[in-house]
Design a protein around this motif. Structure first.
Motif, PDB file in Angstrom:
ATOM      1  N   LEU A  18       0.829  -1.206   0.000  1.00 25.64           N
ATOM      2  CA  LEU A  18       0.000   0.000   0.000  1.00 25.64           C
ATOM      3  C   LEU A  18       0.863   1.256   0.000  1.00 25.64           C
ATOM      4  O   LEU A  18       0.506   2.259  -0.640  1.00 25.64           O
ATOM      5  N   ALA A  19       1.983   1.209   0.708  1.00 25.58           N
ATOM      6  CA  ALA A  19       2.877   2.368   0.724  1.00 25.58           C
ATOM      7  C   ALA A  19       3.420   2.650  -0.665  1.00 25.58           C
ATOM      8  O   ALA A  19       3.488   3.807  -1.105  1.00 25.58           O
ATOM      9  N   VAL A  20       3.808   1.605  -1.375  1.00 25.27           N
ATOM     10  CA  VAL A  20       4.279   1.792  -2.752  1.00 25.27           C
ATOM     11  C   VAL A  20       3.150   2.282  -3.633  1.00 25.27           C
ATOM     12  O   VAL A  20       3.321   3.183  -4.477  1.00 25.27           O
ATOM     13  N   ALA A  21       1.930   1.726  -3.423  1.00 21.89           N
ATOM     14  CA  ALA A  21       0.796   2.133  -4.240  1.00 21.89           C
ATOM     15  C   ALA A  21       0.443   3.601  -4.017  1.00 21.89           C
ATOM     16  O   ALA A  21      -0.042   4.270  -4.943  1.00 21.89           O
ATOM     17  N   THR A  93      -1.999   2.224  10.403  1.00 23.85           N
ATOM     18  CA  THR A  93      -0.871   1.333  10.669  1.00 23.85           C
ATOM     19  C   THR A  93      -0.050   1.804  11.867  1.00 23.85           C
ATOM     20  O   THR A  93      -0.129   1.207  12.946  1.00 23.85           O
ATOM     21  N   VAL A  94       0.703   2.876  11.723  1.00 19.92           N
ATOM     22  CA  VAL A  94       1.666   3.259  12.752  1.00 19.92           C
ATOM     23  C   VAL A  94       1.125   4.272  13.744  1.00 19.92           C
ATOM     24  O   VAL A  94       1.823   4.617  14.707  1.00 19.92           O
ATOM     25  N   ALA A  95      -0.093   4.783  13.541  1.00 18.73           N
ATOM     26  CA  ALA A  95      -0.695   5.725  14.490  1.00 18.73           C
ATOM     27  C   ALA A  95      -1.400   4.922  15.580  1.00 18.73           C
ATOM     28  O   ALA A  95      -2.496   4.409  15.375  1.00 18.73           O
ATOM     29  N   HIS A  96      -0.769   4.831  16.748  1.00 17.90           N
ATOM     30  CA  HIS A  96      -1.305   4.003  17.824  1.00 17.90           C
ATOM     31  C   HIS A  96      -2.053   4.816  18.874  1.00 17.90           C
ATOM     32  O   HIS A  96      -2.578   4.244  19.828  1.00 17.90           O
ATOM     33  N   HIS A  97      -2.078   6.128  18.730  1.00 18.86           N
ATOM     34  CA  HIS A  97      -2.730   6.959  19.730  1.00 18.86           C
ATOM     35  C   HIS A  97      -3.700   7.919  19.044  1.00 18.86           C
ATOM     36  O   HIS A  97      -3.538   8.258  17.861  1.00 18.86           O
ATOM     37  N   ALA A  98      -4.701   8.355  19.796  1.00 19.10           N
ATOM     38  CA  ALA A  98      -5.712   9.245  19.231  1.00 19.10           C
ATOM     39  C   ALA A  98      -5.088  10.524  18.693  1.00 19.10           C
ATOM     40  O   ALA A  98      -5.496  11.031  17.655  1.00 19.10           O
ATOM     41  N   ARG A  99      -4.080  11.035  19.386  1.00 23.37           N
ATOM     42  CA  ARG A  99      -3.426  12.255  18.922  1.00 23.37           C
ATOM     43  C   ARG A  99      -2.799  12.055  17.552  1.00 23.37           C
ATOM     44  O   ARG A  99      -2.920  12.907  16.665  1.00 23.37           O
ATOM     45  N   GLN A 100      -2.144  10.920  17.376  1.00 23.00           N
ATOM     46  CA  GLN A 100      -1.524  10.637  16.082  1.00 23.00           C
ATOM     47  C   GLN A 100      -2.577  10.433  14.996  1.00 23.00           C
ATOM     48  O   GLN A 100      -2.404  10.882  13.864  1.00 23.00           O
ATOM     49  N   VAL A 167       6.590   3.862   7.636  1.00 21.26           N
ATOM     50  CA  VAL A 167       5.796   2.673   7.325  1.00 21.26           C
ATOM     51  C   VAL A 167       6.633   1.660   6.563  1.00 21.26           C
ATOM     52  O   VAL A 167       6.652   0.464   6.879  1.00 21.26           O
ATOM     53  N   LEU A 168       7.341   2.126   5.534  1.00 22.92           N
ATOM     54  CA  LEU A 168       8.154   1.215   4.739  1.00 22.92           C
ATOM     55  C   LEU A 168       9.271   0.593   5.578  1.00 22.92           C
ATOM     56  O   LEU A 168       9.541  -0.609   5.478  1.00 22.92           O
ATOM     57  N   ASN A 169       9.914   1.400   6.402  1.00 22.66           N
ATOM     58  CA  ASN A 169      11.031   0.895   7.217  1.00 22.66           C
ATOM     59  C   ASN A 169      10.564  -0.197   8.170  1.00 22.66           C
ATOM     60  O   ASN A 169      11.179  -1.279   8.251  1.00 22.66           O
ATOM     61  N   ARG A 170       9.477   0.045   8.884  1.00 25.17           N
ATOM     62  CA  ARG A 170       9.014  -0.952   9.851  1.00 25.17           C
ATOM     63  C   ARG A 170       8.491  -2.202   9.153  1.00 25.17           C
ATOM     64  O   ARG A 170       8.736  -3.326   9.619  1.00 25.17           O
ATOM     65  N   ASP A 742       4.281 -11.968  20.107  1.00 24.05           N
ATOM     66  CA  ASP A 742       4.083 -11.644  18.697  1.00 24.05           C
ATOM     67  C   ASP A 742       3.813 -10.152  18.563  1.00 24.05           C
ATOM     68  O   ASP A 742       2.678  -9.714  18.373  1.00 24.05           O
ATOM     69  N   PRO A 743       4.853  -9.333  18.680  1.00 29.04           N
ATOM     70  CA  PRO A 743       4.638  -7.879  18.637  1.00 29.04           C
ATOM     71  C   PRO A 743       4.184  -7.425  17.261  1.00 29.04           C
ATOM     72  O   PRO A 743       4.589  -7.965  16.235  1.00 29.04           O
ATOM     73  N   ALA A 744       3.323  -6.424  17.237  1.00 30.42           N
ATOM     74  CA  ALA A 744       2.843  -5.872  15.977  1.00 30.42           C
ATOM     75  C   ALA A 744       3.999  -5.241  15.209  1.00 30.42           C
ATOM     76  O   ALA A 744       4.871  -4.586  15.802  1.00 30.42           O
ATOM     77  N   TRP A 745       3.990  -5.413  13.900  1.00 29.43           N
ATOM     78  CA  TRP A 745       5.078  -4.871  13.083  1.00 29.43           C
ATOM     79  C   TRP A 745       5.101  -3.346  13.115  1.00 29.43           C
ATOM     80  O   TRP A 745       6.160  -2.727  12.895  1.00 29.43           O
ATOM     81  N   SER A 746       3.956  -2.732  13.400  1.00 27.50           N
ATOM     82  CA  SER A 746       3.862  -1.271  13.339  1.00 27.50           C
ATOM     83  C   SER A 746       4.390  -0.580  14.585  1.00 27.50           C
ATOM     84  O   SER A 746       4.474   0.655  14.612  1.00 27.50           O
ATOM     85  N   LEU A 747       4.735  -1.335  15.608  1.00 28.64           N
ATOM     86  CA  LEU A 747       5.260  -0.725  16.827  1.00 28.64           C
ATOM     87  C   LEU A 747       6.657  -0.173  16.584  1.00 28.64           C
ATOM     88  O   LEU A 747       7.464  -0.763  15.860  1.00 28.64           O
ATOM     89  N   ARG A 748       6.937   0.952  17.228  1.00 33.77           N
ATOM     90  CA  ARG A 748       8.279   1.533  17.115  1.00 33.77           C
ATOM     91  C   ARG A 748       9.257   0.732  17.956  1.00 33.77           C
ATOM     92  O   ARG A 748       9.013   0.479  19.136  1.00 33.77           O
ATOM     93  N   PRO A 749      10.372   0.298  17.391  1.00 34.41           N
ATOM     94  CA  PRO A 749      11.362  -0.430  18.195  1.00 34.41           C
ATOM     95  C   PRO A 749      12.057   0.500  19.171  1.00 34.41           C
ATOM     96  O   PRO A 749      12.017   1.732  19.019  1.00 34.41           O
TER      97      PRO A 749
END
Length: 958
Positions: A18-21, A93-100, A167-170, A742-749
């Protein structure tokens, strides 16, 4: 209902596709425009503003411009779809909080609005070119639309590019590494992560989002949550806390604990803050043998280390000027401070130059306000000097300028609609839409004003100043050097000048006279240092604006090599440098260890000597070297985690408890994490701060870029100049999901380095509750006695060694701790005869006339007892209820008439004793022995109080 995680997130593979698209519409639109549109001055036509200027741009190629306008719809549709798609992808995907998620929605709205204004601009230009009778109106309106469009693109394209990269990096990292977590501790063992109690912010976002396995039952939830301690820490019969106060407190604590050793050895906890942590950490390391077994633990064990006359005590006395002893170490200390200042200012200057280069190129290619006349043609290819006469002010385009009042007028209309909807309509949708549109119009108007007026004004002012004074490269270097020197001196003043007594002593030495008056008042935040700090901050702000304006105005004329090299260097520094390791923290940590980190060994010829630790080969990991020794209490080093906003802390506090011990790290407000697990999963750079020596330094990081309730000007100065002692440590609340099976791929390391964004957070004071790292500083920024932390552990008898040095007549630090214990824990503390701690309450010494000044400083007692009332029953080690009452013994470093004669003589000769400034970390042997002796005296008085507390009354058991 409190919202949780309701969004369904795509997997890593679909997200990458989707990021490429998302990028394809922009590429397709741009390719179409490049292949089909004639080469014309499209941007010049957009910003023409009048019919005359527009026809000057088009000339006899009106048809080509019309075809370019038609082909531009492909670009408009392409970037609108791309930007909106990226923000929507990020939201899911990577927005895990309401603010984001709200920011992502705002990005979508801004992208669609930019496309709409672009479409309106094209229609207006087409109308103006095909209907000459329409005059200037369509071109002016088109310029206004173009101004808004470019402003919106300026604020959406950079974050969209960053979001796409994230998104692409994670996703790619997850697909390549297939990283997985590990279970949160053994199945039947203590958990690796204990999450904090949840809060909900004004956006309706809950943090942490996951539910806890054992929330508190009915009752005062705040007190129950605040009383949480890590698993395995049972309530104890006896506990000690030793206060902060630098080397002063360390000496008092050492003397008191030497006398109170029989009680200390049966205590369950020893909580230490700042200077008290120096001594507690010294005991802990003195009891430890080396991990490889080469050096065994001391034979005498806890009953013997740091005894009076021991090699350890002698080593500490000889190194009480631990910051710098002698000229060489002074020069090293000053050099470290200068190095950090140059590094910080250099990186910030490079960041401003890179921003200026970007702005200069933007104004060069899209001259919303024309800045091309700010540089003389002879300056092309050069950076300095700026030659020629001072340039005129870059007048904004009339149509672009009128955009600001037009947007404000639209905002006023939205406000009236909202007001009418509140009065006449019951539909929430109308009110919400109206107020949202009002805010959007105001924010857009401000952004346009910055683009059209503020940035050009800053660029013009910088060039005007440099050309008006004919500033040469040499003069520029001298100016920057003087600014750096003044900043350096101010940092020294801000960190070292805390006592006018020191200044008076220096004046006496300069005059070589012994009759210079002594000023006894402590001035931790005097008027002169404050004014100097504010003056330097204003100067630094002016220099920053000057650098930014100069780069914005002149960057398009620089050699291409400079325009590439400066961003490349900044990128290298931002990515490869750990900001904490450029600060004073490593130096301070090492100097502290040189004095307090020793252990006794017996040489082959039978000599007992104190050998300092070699941290290059023995880094003292906290989980092993901080472990509890048999017959000695568990040492808990109390620091503070700094938080901004009111999501967790009340106004004015900005800090919560953060403790470091061998079993767990953290606090009830941010969660706890097992120390051993954190060390295993933390990268090496940050892992170096999970040691006993670093924990002691963090607990004593008194001046930093965040100091809880302390002065904001000093905090900004320390951040800008790298004169900071705190460090960034992992936030336990963010680790639960990251360490799951099984951590979600979208979490920041977890970050491997504390990079440039963390320095910027310190500069601007942004410490979010959900950040991956927390800035941890002196425990005194939360509570300076360690009493609240000790009461959190539910001890039945609490002994507090108070050498905080607060101002008389009342013990303000103790009062704050009692109030905080009531607020966070629901624990009431009632003191007995507190009036006897007040200076002047003791019977006077005779003869009264020559000793009048000393008599006014004498207290009737240095020890006060009190009753602790817990909100729930305590239990002993076997789980048997012990009631809700406990006892408190406070031993305060104060003066009384029955002090030993040497201490009374010291007090008479040094009116500041026993409150030498905390910033005075250069004790000589007289200061060391005086405070050590005072600690022994108050320890003897506390011992008497403890014997009284534990002596059974005649009519029955206690």
């Amino acid at each position: 209902m409190v919202p949780g995680r309701t969004l369904r997130r795509p997997g890593a593979g679909p997200a990458a596709l989707l990021a490429v698209a998302c990028v394809l519409p922009l590429l397709a639109g741009a390719l179409w425009f490049l292949l089909h549109a004639p080469e014309v001055d499209h941007i010049g036509l957009q910003l023409a503003g009048t019919a005359k200027a527009a026809h000057h741009v088009t000339g006899d190629r009106t048809g080509d411009h019309l075809r370019a306008l038609a082909d531009d719809y492909a670009v408009t549709a392409g970037y609108t779809l791309t930007l909106a798609g990226i923000f929507l992808l990020g939201r899911h995907t990577v927005a895990h909080h309401a603010r984001q998620r709200h920011v992502a929605v705002q990005g979508v709205v801004a992208a669609v609005a930019a496309g709409a204004f672009d479409t309106a601009e094209n229609l207006l230009l087409r109308h103006g070119l095909t209907h000459p009778a329409a005059g200037d109106a369509p071109f002016a309106a088109a310029t206004a639309c173009a101004t808004v469009k470019w402003t919106l693109l300026a604020v959406t394209v950079p974050p969209a590019a960053v979001l796409l990269g994230v998104v692409l990096n994670r996703a790619v990292r997850h697909l390549m590494l297939r990283r997985g977590g590990s279970p949160a501790g053994p199945p039947d063992g203590p958990p690796d992560v204990v999450p904090p109690w949840p809060v909900v912010n004004h956006d309706g976002d809950r943090w942490p989002p996951d539910s806890r396995p054992d929330p508190p039952g009915p009752g005062p939830a705040r007190w129950l949550n605040g009383s949480r301690v890590p698993p395995g820490r049972e309530q104890g019969a006896l506990g000690f806390c030793v206060s902060g106060g630098g080397i002063r407190s360390a000496c008092v604590a050492l003397g008191a604990l030497q006398v109170l050793r029989p009680h200390l050895l049966r205590a369950r906890y020893l909580v230490a803050v700042s200077g008290g942590a120096y001594t507690a950490g010294a005991f802990q390391l003195a009891l430890a043998g080396s991990a490889d077994g080469r050096i065994p633990p001391p034979a005498g064990g806890p009953a013997d280390v740091f005894r009076p006359g021991s090699p350890e005590e002698d080593h500490l006395r000889r190194h009480s000027k631990y910051i710098a002893e002698g000229t060489g170490q002074w020069l090293t200390a000053l050099g470290v401070l200068l190095r950090g200042l140059l590094a910080s200012l250099g990186i910030l200057t490079a960041a401003l130059v890179v921003l200026g280069i970007a702005l200069g190129q933007a104004y060069h290619h899209v001259p919303v306000t024309d800045l091309s006349h700010l540089t003389h043609p002879s300056a092309t290819g050069h950076i300095l000097p700026l030659t020629g006469p001072p340039p005129p002010y870059p007048a904004p385009r009339t149509a672009a300028l009128l955009t600001v009042p037009a947007l404000l007028l639209a905002a006023a209309v939205c406000w009236f609609v909202w007001l009418a909807a509140c009065s006449l309509s019951s539909r929430d949708g109308i009110r919400t839409a109206a107020i949202t549109a009002f805010r959007a119009c105001v924010v857009t108007a401000l952004a346009v004003a910055v683009v059209v007026l503020v940035v050009p004004a800053v660029a013009w002012a910088a060039v005007r100043l440099l050309t008006g004074f004919q500033v040469t490269g040499l003069q520029t270097g001298l100016g920057l050097g003087l600014t750096t020197l003044l900043t350096y001196v101010t940092v020294l003043v801000g960190t070292l000048w805390r006592s006018r007594r020191t200044v008076g002593r220096g004046l006496r030495r300069l005059r070589k006279a012994g009759d210079a008056p002594q000023v006894t008042q402590l001035v931790p935040h005097g008027l002169t240092p404050h004014l100097l700090v504010w003056a330097v901050l204003v100067l630094l702000a002016a220099v920053c604006l000057l650098v930014l304006g100069w780069a914005t105005a002149t960057a398009p004329t620089w050699p291409a090599a400079w325009q590439i090299a400066v961003p490349a260097v900044l990128l290298l520094l931002a990515v490869g440098l750990d900001q904490t390791w450029m600060s004073l923290h490593p130096f301070y940590r090492g100097r502290l260890a040189s004095a307090f980190a020793v252990r006794r060994t017996t040489t082959p010829d039978g000599e007992q000597i104190a050998v300092p630790y070699d941290f290059a080969t023995e880094p003292t990991p906290l989980d092993t070297y901080g472990r509890r020794h048999e017959g000695f209490p568990q040492v808990i080093l109390a620091a503070a985690a700094n938080l901004s906003g009111s999501d967790r802390t009340p106004p004015g506090r900005r800090a919560v408890s953060f403790t470091l011990s061998h079993d767990y790290v953290g606090g009830p407000d941010v969660g706890y994490v097992r120390t051993a697990g954190l060390r295993r999963r933390t990268r090496r750079i940050i892992d170096r701060d999970l040691t006993v020596q670093s924990a002691v330094a963090v607990s004593g990081a008194a001046f930093a870029s965040a100091m809880g309730r302390m002065g904001r000007p000093y905090q900004v100065l320390f951040a800008l100049t790298n004169a900071r002692l705190g460090t960034w440590l992992p936030n336990p609340a963010t680790l639960q999901d990251l360490w799951s099976t099984d951590p979600a791929w979208s979490l920041r390391p977890q970050p491997a380095l504390r990079r440039l964004p963390y320095l910027l957070r310190e500069v601007f004071g942004r410490y979010p509750l959900d950040g991956r790292l927390l800035l941890t500083t002196d425990g005194g920024h939360y509570e300076n006695l360690g009493l609240v932390e000790l009461l959190r552990h539910g001890v039945r008898t609490a002994v507090c060694i108070d050498a905080s040095g607060d101002r008389p007549p009342l013990a303000g630090t103790l009062a704050e701790a009692i109030a905080l214990a009531r607020e966070e824990l629901g624990v009431e503390v009632v003191l007995d005869d507190w009036e006897r701690l007040v200076p002047g309450s003791a019977r006077p010494l005779h003869p009264e006339d020559p000793l009048a000044g000393l008599n006014g400083r004498l207290s009737a007692r240095v020890v006060v007892t009190g009753t602790i009332l817990y909100p729930r029953d305590l239990v002993d080690e076997t789980g048997r209820p012990c009631g809700r009452r406990g006892r408190l013994v406070v031993a305060k470093a104060a003066l009384t008439h029955d002090l030993p004669y040497p201490l009374l003589a010291r007090a008479q000769g040094e009116p500041v004793f026993p409150r030498d400034s905390t910033s005075d970390q250069w004790f000589d042997h007289r200061q060391f022995d005086s405070y050590l002796g005072l600690g022994r005296f108050i320890g003897e008085q506390a011992d008497k109080a403890l014997q009284t507390l534990h002596t059974p009354p005649e009519d029955g058991p206690a």
